[in-house]
Design an enzyme around this catalytic site. Structure first.
Site, PDB file in Angstrom:
ATOM      1  N   LYS A   1      -7.055  -5.001  -2.961  1.00 40.99           N
ATOM      2  CA  LYS A   1      -7.798  -5.455  -1.791  1.00 40.99           C
ATOM      3  C   LYS A   1      -8.746  -4.364  -1.326  1.00 40.99           C
ATOM      4  CE  LYS A   1      -3.986  -4.169   1.346  1.00 40.99           C
ATOM      5  NZ  LYS A   1      -4.673  -3.260   2.256  1.00 40.99           N
TER       6      LYS A   1
ATOM      7  N   ASP B   1       0.792  -1.240   0.000  1.00 43.09           N
ATOM      8  CA  ASP B   1       0.000   0.000   0.000  1.00 43.09           C
ATOM      9  C   ASP B   1       0.824   1.291   0.000  1.00 43.09           C
ATOM     10  OD1 ASP B   1      -1.925  -1.950   0.264  1.00 43.09           O
ATOM     11  OD2 ASP B   1      -2.772  -1.201   2.138  1.00 43.09           O
TER      12      ASP B   1
ATOM     13  N   CYS C   1      -2.147  -2.816   7.854  1.00 42.49           N
ATOM     14  CA  CYS C   1      -2.061  -3.693   6.680  1.00 42.49           C
ATOM     15  C   CYS C   1      -0.769  -4.507   6.651  1.00 42.49           C
ATOM     16  CB  CYS C   1      -2.225  -2.872   5.412  1.00 42.49           C
ATOM     17  SG  CYS C   1      -3.871  -2.123   5.304  1.00 42.49           S
TER      18      CYS C   1
ATOM     19  N   HIS D   1     -10.692   7.044   1.516  1.00 43.48           N
ATOM     20  CA  HIS D   1      -9.333   6.957   0.978  1.00 43.48           C
ATOM     21  C   HIS D   1      -9.244   5.869  -0.081  1.00 43.48           C
ATOM     22  CE1 HIS D   1      -9.367   3.754   3.997  1.00 43.48           C
ATOM     23  NE2 HIS D   1      -8.399   3.184   3.299  1.00 43.48           N
TER      24      HIS D   1
END
Length: 250
Positions: A149, A51, A194, A124
């Site tokens: 995801k 990410d 995450c 977001h």
């Protein structure tokens, strides 16, 4: 574990850059002297870059403090691996994890969803938005792969392997198993969400050896989240090492 027995997320797949509509990019030069020069990953190793997207970086909708500081370390690692997967938070508008979808709630509140506790976030990484794109300084090689995801509007997905119900697969487990990968090195953001759950799932559900590169990640830093992450990683048997200490793992 048998990935074939797991439910699959909608739109779950590990995509090539062309399939994801993403162009390769050089990014900023790898940091000098940030990586053990003896580190030589094999074809049984993969790098998971979690990410590193604009919304999680400086000025983003869900800024992780000093997130961009990790990019020179990440880029140095990207150069060394045959297998590199970039996870990408990829939310539809009005995702259920957004505080904006819960009357009277604000970001960072915790609510109970059908699958358990869920932190609420600012809107977001909405699919196709500028904030969802990878940071311009990140090195993305032509053979890099993308694992999206958080696509299901009713459930969040911290881990790059499974949604927050702990069962529904993103497709990454099957992908790394098909490659013959036995060990994953993990970098990215955020350490306490995450990155944490990607590491834990890789170790406890996928049977992989896991190395978290400590100077390749940064936390959001909610109350208690970093301590809980350190405990969770230790309990899962995740090895935590700095990038300059990786040579002994080759």
């Amino acid at each position: 574990s048998d990935p074939g027995s797991r439910p699959m997320a909608s739109s779950s797949a590990v995509l090539s850059l062309s399939e994801a509509g993403i162009s390769p990019q050089v990014g900023v030069p790898p940091g000098e002297d940030v990586l053990d020069p003896l580190f030589a990953p094999t074809k049984e190793d993969a790098l998971l870059v979690i990410d590193v997207q604009c919304d999680f970086c400086s000025g983003g909708a869900l800024e992780v403090p000093k997130a961009t500081d990790i990019i020179p370390v990440v880029n140095a690692l990207v150069c060394r691996f045959q297998h590199v997967v970039f996870s990408q938070d990829w939310h539809p508008p009005k995702h259920s994890s957004f505080a904006s979808q819960h009357a009277g709630r604000k970001p960072w509140d915790e609510v109970t969803m059908s699958y358990g506790k869920q932190t609420l976030w600012p809107d977001h990484c909405i699919q196709g938005s500028a904030g969802s794109s990878f940071h311009r300084d990140l090195a993305i090689p032509e053979n890099g792969m993308v694992c999206r995801k958080g696509c299901n509007p009713q459930i969040d997905s911290y881990s790059a392997f499974f949604e927050n119900d702990g069962r529904t697969s993103t497709g990454l487990e099957t992908y790394v198993q098909q490659l013959g990968v036995k060990r994953v090195f993990v970098v990215g953001v955020a350490f306490d969400f995450c990155v944490r759950f990607t590491c834990q799932d890789a170790a406890t559900k996928c049977g992989l050896s896991v190395v978290l590169v400590s100077d390749g990640t940064k936390p959001v830093g909610l109350p208690g989240s970093v301590d809980a992450t350190n405990r969770g990683l230790a309990d899962a048997g995740v090895l935590v090492r700095g990038a300059r200490e990786l040579g002994s793992l080759s």
